[in-house]
Write a protein that holds these residues in place. Structure first.
Motif, short mmCIF file in Angstrom:
data_model
loop_
_atom_site.label_atom_id
_atom_site.label_comp_id
_atom_site.label_asym_id
_atom_site.label_seq_id
_atom_site.Cartn_x
_atom_site.Cartn_y
_atom_site.Cartn_z
N ILE A 11 0.87 -1.18 0.00
CA ILE A 11 0.00 0.00 0.00
C ILE A 11 0.91 1.23 0.00
O ILE A 11 1.81 1.34 0.82
N TYR A 12 0.68 2.13 -0.93
CA TYR A 12 1.49 3.34 -1.02
C TYR A 12 0.64 4.45 -1.60
O TYR A 12 -0.44 4.22 -2.15
N GLY A 13 1.14 5.67 -1.48
CA GLY A 13 0.39 6.79 -2.01
C GLY A 13 1.18 8.07 -1.97
O GLY A 13 2.24 8.16 -1.37
N SER A 14 0.65 9.08 -2.66
CA SER A 14 1.29 10.39 -2.69
C SER A 14 0.34 11.41 -2.07
O SER A 14 -0.87 11.37 -2.31
N PRO A 15 0.88 12.33 -1.28
CA PRO A 15 0.03 13.38 -0.72
C PRO A 15 -0.23 14.47 -1.75
O PRO A 15 0.38 14.48 -2.83
N ASP A 16 -1.09 15.41 -1.45
CA ASP A 16 -1.31 16.56 -2.31
C ASP A 16 -0.07 17.45 -2.22
O ASP A 16 0.35 17.83 -1.11
N VAL A 17 0.56 17.74 -3.35
CA VAL A 17 1.77 18.56 -3.36
C VAL A 17 1.71 19.56 -4.50
O VAL A 17 1.02 19.35 -5.49
N LEU A 18 2.47 20.64 -4.34
CA LEU A 18 2.67 21.60 -5.42
C LEU A 18 4.03 21.30 -6.02
O LEU A 18 5.02 21.17 -5.29
N ILE A 19 4.10 21.17 -7.34
CA ILE A 19 5.35 20.85 -8.02
C ILE A 19 5.83 22.10 -8.73
O ILE A 19 5.07 22.74 -9.46
N SER A 20 7.10 22.44 -8.52
CA SER A 20 7.68 23.59 -9.21
C SER A 20 8.67 23.10 -10.27
O SER A 20 9.06 21.93 -10.27
N ARG A 21 9.10 24.01 -11.12
CA ARG A 21 10.06 23.63 -12.16
C ARG A 21 11.41 23.26 -11.54
O ARG A 21 12.17 22.50 -12.11
N ASP A 22 11.72 23.84 -10.39
CA ASP A 22 13.00 23.57 -9.74
C ASP A 22 13.01 22.24 -9.01
O ASP A 22 14.07 21.66 -8.79
N ALA A 23 11.87 21.75 -8.57
CA ALA A 23 11.82 20.49 -7.83
C ALA A 23 10.77 19.59 -8.46
O ALA A 23 9.60 19.58 -8.07
N LEU A 24 11.19 18.84 -9.46
CA LEU A 24 10.26 17.96 -10.18
C LEU A 24 10.26 16.58 -9.51
O LEU A 24 10.78 15.61 -10.06
N SER A 25 9.68 16.51 -8.34
CA SER A 25 9.59 15.22 -7.65
C SER A 25 8.30 15.18 -6.84
O SER A 25 7.75 16.21 -6.45
N ILE A 26 7.83 13.96 -6.61
CA ILE A 26 6.63 13.73 -5.81
C ILE A 26 7.00 12.78 -4.68
O ILE A 26 7.53 11.70 -4.93
N PRO A 27 6.73 13.14 -3.43
CA PRO A 27 7.01 12.20 -2.34
C PRO A 27 5.99 11.06 -2.35
O PRO A 27 4.81 11.27 -2.60
N ILE A 28 6.47 9.85 -2.11
CA ILE A 28 5.59 8.68 -2.05
C ILE A 28 5.70 8.09 -0.66
O ILE A 28 6.81 7.85 -0.16
N SER A 29 4.59 7.85 -0.01
CA SER A 29 4.57 7.22 1.31
C SER A 29 4.32 5.73 1.15
O SER A 29 3.34 5.32 0.52
N ASN A 30 5.20 4.92 1.72
CA ASN A 30 5.08 3.47 1.65
C ASN A 30 4.52 2.97 2.98
O ASN A 30 5.17 3.06 4.01
N PHE A 31 3.30 2.43 2.98
CA PHE A 31 2.66 1.95 4.20
C PHE A 31 2.81 0.45 4.38
O PHE A 31 2.27 -0.12 5.33
N SER A 32 3.52 -0.20 3.47
CA SER A 32 3.67 -1.66 3.57
C SER A 32 4.93 -2.00 4.35
O SER A 32 5.74 -1.14 4.68
N ASP A 33 5.12 -3.30 4.62
CA ASP A 33 6.26 -3.77 5.39
C ASP A 33 7.52 -3.93 4.57
O ASP A 33 8.60 -4.15 5.13
N SER A 34 7.45 -3.89 3.25
CA SER A 34 8.61 -4.14 2.41
C SER A 34 8.71 -3.04 1.36
O SER A 34 7.76 -2.29 1.12
N PRO A 35 9.88 -2.91 0.71
CA PRO A 35 10.03 -1.90 -0.35
C PRO A 35 9.05 -2.16 -1.49
O PRO A 35 8.68 -3.30 -1.76
N ILE A 36 8.67 -1.09 -2.16
CA ILE A 36 7.76 -1.23 -3.30
C ILE A 36 8.49 -0.85 -4.58
O ILE A 36 9.49 -0.14 -4.55
N THR A 37 8.00 -1.33 -5.69
CA THR A 37 8.55 -0.98 -7.00
C THR A 37 7.47 -0.27 -7.79
O THR A 37 6.37 -0.80 -7.97
N ILE A 38 7.78 0.94 -8.23
CA ILE A 38 6.84 1.70 -9.06
C ILE A 38 7.42 1.70 -10.48
O ILE A 38 8.52 2.20 -10.71
N SER A 39 6.70 1.12 -11.38
CA SER A 39 7.17 1.01 -12.77
C SER A 39 6.85 2.28 -13.54
O SER A 39 5.95 3.05 -13.17
N ILE A 40 7.57 2.47 -14.61
CA ILE A 40 7.30 3.61 -15.50
C ILE A 40 5.89 3.46 -16.05
O ILE A 40 5.49 2.40 -16.51
#
Length: 197
Positions: A11-40
């Motif tokens: 289980i994972y998800g992203s919060p509501d965020v504002l993205i700027s040209r200088d910081a093109l990233s989205i934080p992802i929260s991982n709620f599971s017990d193991s690492p997750i893989t997000i595919s393209i």
């Protein structure tokens, strides 16, 4: 947006965020017990134009000033720290007792273990019994004399001349049915509570 795999293990998800040209990233929260893989191509959120998606603020001077001050605060926070990190600290009582020095105002344990007490050093004698009792000065002489007679008649109930007080009255204490007696050590008092006491 919260996502989960078909078996509900990741289980994972992203919060509501504002993205700027200088910081093109989205934080992802991982709620599971193991690492997750997000595919393209996996959808982790939906983009909206903030100019028409967000609520439009009013245009009063006070509201604009508040908004600008808040935006400047956010800029200062971002400029002061490249990444926001969190840390945790163990604050359990056992951890504090093991790592911090002893409390200087704490008293040594009473010799003989719990539920013991010493006789107070200033023992009241039978001769100065009435002088050591704090009788209210608001009583008139008749009331004071009647109270002194009650005290003298029952002076065996008080600890005089270094002995414990004793009164030969039988008292019955009603207990809950099937109550088991317990014995607990005294609880320590905090320095703040000790000040009040």
């Amino acid at each position: 947006m919260i996502k989960e795999d078909t078996n509900g293990q990741q289980i994972y998800g992203s919060p509501d965020v504002l993205i700027s040209r200088d910081a093109l990233s989205i934080p992802i929260s991982n709620f599971s017990d193991s690492p997750i893989t997000i595919s393209i191509g996996d959808i982790v959120g939906y983009a909206h134009n903030p100019r028409n998606w967000l609520d439009r603020p009013g245009h009063s001077a006070v509201e604009r000033q508040r908004r600008d001050a808040y935006a400047q605060l956010i800029r200062n926070i971002i400029a002061g720290s490249a990444a926001i990190t969190s840390s945790s600290e163990i604050t359990s009582k056992a951890h504090r007792n093991a790592t911090l020095p002893d409390d200087p105002v704490a008293e040594d344990p009473v010799e003989g273990g719990p539920k013991t007490a010493e006789v107070p050093p200033d023992a009241v004698t039978q001769s100065n019994f009435l002088a050591s009792v704090g009788i209210s000065p608001s009583l008139d002489s008749a009331q004071r004399q009647a109270l002194e007679q009650v005290l003298l008649r029952n002076q065996d109930a008080f600890g005089l001349d270094g002995r414990l007080g004793n009164h030969d009255t039988q008292v019955e204490i009603t207990l809950k049915p099937n109550a088991e007696p317990i014995s607990l050590p005294p609880f320590p008092a905090s320095p703040l509570n000790r000040e009040v006491m």
